[in-house]
Design an enzyme around this catalytic site. Structure first.
Site, PDB file in Angstrom:
ATOM      1  CG  ASP A   6      -2.910   8.766   0.835  1.00  0.00           C
ATOM      2  OD1 ASP A   6      -2.030   9.375   1.329  1.00  0.00           O
ATOM      3  OD2 ASP A   6      -3.403   7.864   1.197  1.00  0.00           O
ATOM      4  N   GLY A   8       1.683   7.011   0.159  1.00  0.00           N
ATOM      5  CA  GLY A   8       2.042   6.290   1.521  1.00  0.00           C
ATOM      6  C   GLY A   8       3.505   5.745   1.365  1.00  0.00           C
ATOM      7  CB  THR A  10       3.019   0.254   1.395  1.00  0.00           C
ATOM      8  OG1 THR A  10       3.831  -0.021   2.761  1.00  0.00           O
ATOM      9  CG2 THR A  10       3.092  -0.981   0.581  1.00  0.00           C
ATOM     10  CG  ASN A  11       0.160  -0.085  -2.160  1.00  0.00           C
ATOM     11  OD1 ASN A  11       0.846  -0.329  -2.895  1.00  0.00           O
ATOM     12  ND2 ASN A  11      -0.254  -0.510  -0.999  1.00  0.00           N
ATOM     13  N   GLY A 107       2.305  13.605  10.383  1.00  0.00           N
ATOM     14  CA  GLY A 107       2.264  13.277   8.968  1.00  0.00           C
ATOM     15  C   GLY A 107       1.121  13.772   8.183  1.00  0.00           C
ATOM     16  CB  ALA A 108       0.409  15.220   4.859  1.00  0.00           C
ATOM     17  CG  ASP A 109      -0.544   9.814   6.355  1.00  0.00           C
ATOM     18  OD1 ASP A 109       0.157  10.431   7.261  1.00  0.00           O
ATOM     19  OD2 ASP A 109      -0.432   8.336   6.578  1.00  0.00           O
ATOM     20  NE  ARG A 110      -0.644  10.262  13.231  1.00  0.00           N
ATOM     21  CZ  ARG A 110      -0.135  10.055  14.341  1.00  0.00           C
ATOM     22  NH1 ARG A 110       1.291  10.351  14.241  1.00  0.00           N
ATOM     23  NH2 ARG A 110      -0.684   9.863  15.505  1.00  0.00           N
ATOM     24  CB  THR A 156       3.610   1.418   6.148  1.00  0.00           C
ATOM     25  OG1 THR A 156       3.299   1.603   4.677  1.00  0.00           O
ATOM     26  CG2 THR A 156       5.134   1.092   6.370  1.00  0.00           C
TER      27      THR A 156
END
Length: 297
Positions: A6, A8, A10-11, A107-110, A156
């Site tokens: 994953d 992001g 920041t990380n 966003g893919a993470d969402r 973030t």
């Protein structure tokens, strides 16, 4: 074993999963200047420190919101493990309809979080209190799918993502992240110094440090409760509330709406998406690479 990545702003989180079990969860900085080779060495060393048998990692999936790092992560997996990862993007089977105006802009993470949150919501009992219009908007079929889910991600940016009882991704809210807001305060106010983002002893601060901590922690708790209340009223059906992200453990207990925190939500969602695509393609060996970035279906 599956390596879930994953990426992001920041990380970067790396998860090693065996079946449904997350065996290891590693993190490093999202350094855009690092090459695939550098990341390959870093990740292999981190896994070896955890005594992970690298030869057992035979599949991988990547979700990235940093376009410049997407290909870097693909190169990392190919160099470090000799496999081609699945990349969350166009053509990927998520099992979730995307009702955003332009699915490519999500966003893919969402999407990954929404997939995992919907599965979490299906396992929960129906909320005890629900808006009066809930039954008219979505009939209660006597199962756990009668409630929607709101995912609050303290990353973030602080995002709120809404999933319908049918498992459809509606959209949500994007607010400035806690760290971003705090940094703006520290940089623009000449007499205010940086403070640790931590729970103050009381809401009424009696010195600058506690006053800023109160504003940051309780201010964001109020933001969460206020937005969740507005979202529930607008949606018109009961919604469970699940949180994830770096500062979720700090903020969630101060809210009245967040029911549970799952630090590994995104990695769980990546596992679910990988399994759905592996089923469609009869195993990981035949998985095609997805287009880099973009929306999901």
């Amino acid at each position: 074993m599956l390596l879930a990545i994953d990426v992001g702003n920041t990380n970067i989180s790396f998860g090693v999963l065996e079946g449904e079990v997350l065996q290891h969860h590693l993190r490093c900085e999202s350094a855009r200047s690092r090459t695939s080779d550098e990341y390959a060495v870093l990740v292999r060393q981190m896994l070896e420190l955890r005594r992970v048998d690298l030869a057992r990692i035979d599949s991988a999936i990547v979700a990235s919101v940093v376009p410049t790092l997407t290909d870097t992560m693909v190169g990392l997996v190919e160099r470090a493990f000799g496999i081609e990862p699945l990349v969350v993007g166009p053509g990927i089977k998520t099992g979730m309809s995307i009702l955003y105006e332009n699915p490519r802009e999500v966003g893919a993470d969402r999407i990954v979080n929404a997939v995992a949150a919907h599965e979490w919501g299906r396992r929960q009992p129906a909320p005890r209190s629900a808006p009066a219009r809930a039954h008219a908007a979505e009939p209660d079929r006597g199962d756990h799918a009668a409630a929607g889910v709101i995912v609050v991600d303290f990353g973030t940016a602080t995002t709120f993502d809404c999933v319908t009882p049918k498992g459809e991704y509606l959209g949500g809210v994007i607010a400035p992240g806690i760290q971003i807001s705090a940094e703006a305060l520290f940089s623009r106010a000449a007499r205010l110094s940086r403070v640790e983002i931590a729970l103050p002893p009381r809401v009424v601060g009696r010195n600058p440090v506690h006053s800023m901590q109160s504003g940051i922690v309780y201010g964001y708790a109020g933001l969460v409760d206020g937005l969740v209340g507005r979202l529930r009223r607008e949606l018109g059906y009961p919604c469970r509330v699940l949180a994830t992200g770096g500062l979720a453990q700090l903020i969630a207990p101060q809210t009245e709406t967040i029911e549970e925190v799952d630090d590994d939500l995104t990695l769980s969602g990546l596992r679910l998406i990988y399994e759905r695509n592996a089923e469609r393609n009869s195993g990981p060996a035949t998985l095609p690479p997805a287009a880099r970035g973009g929306g999901q279906d």
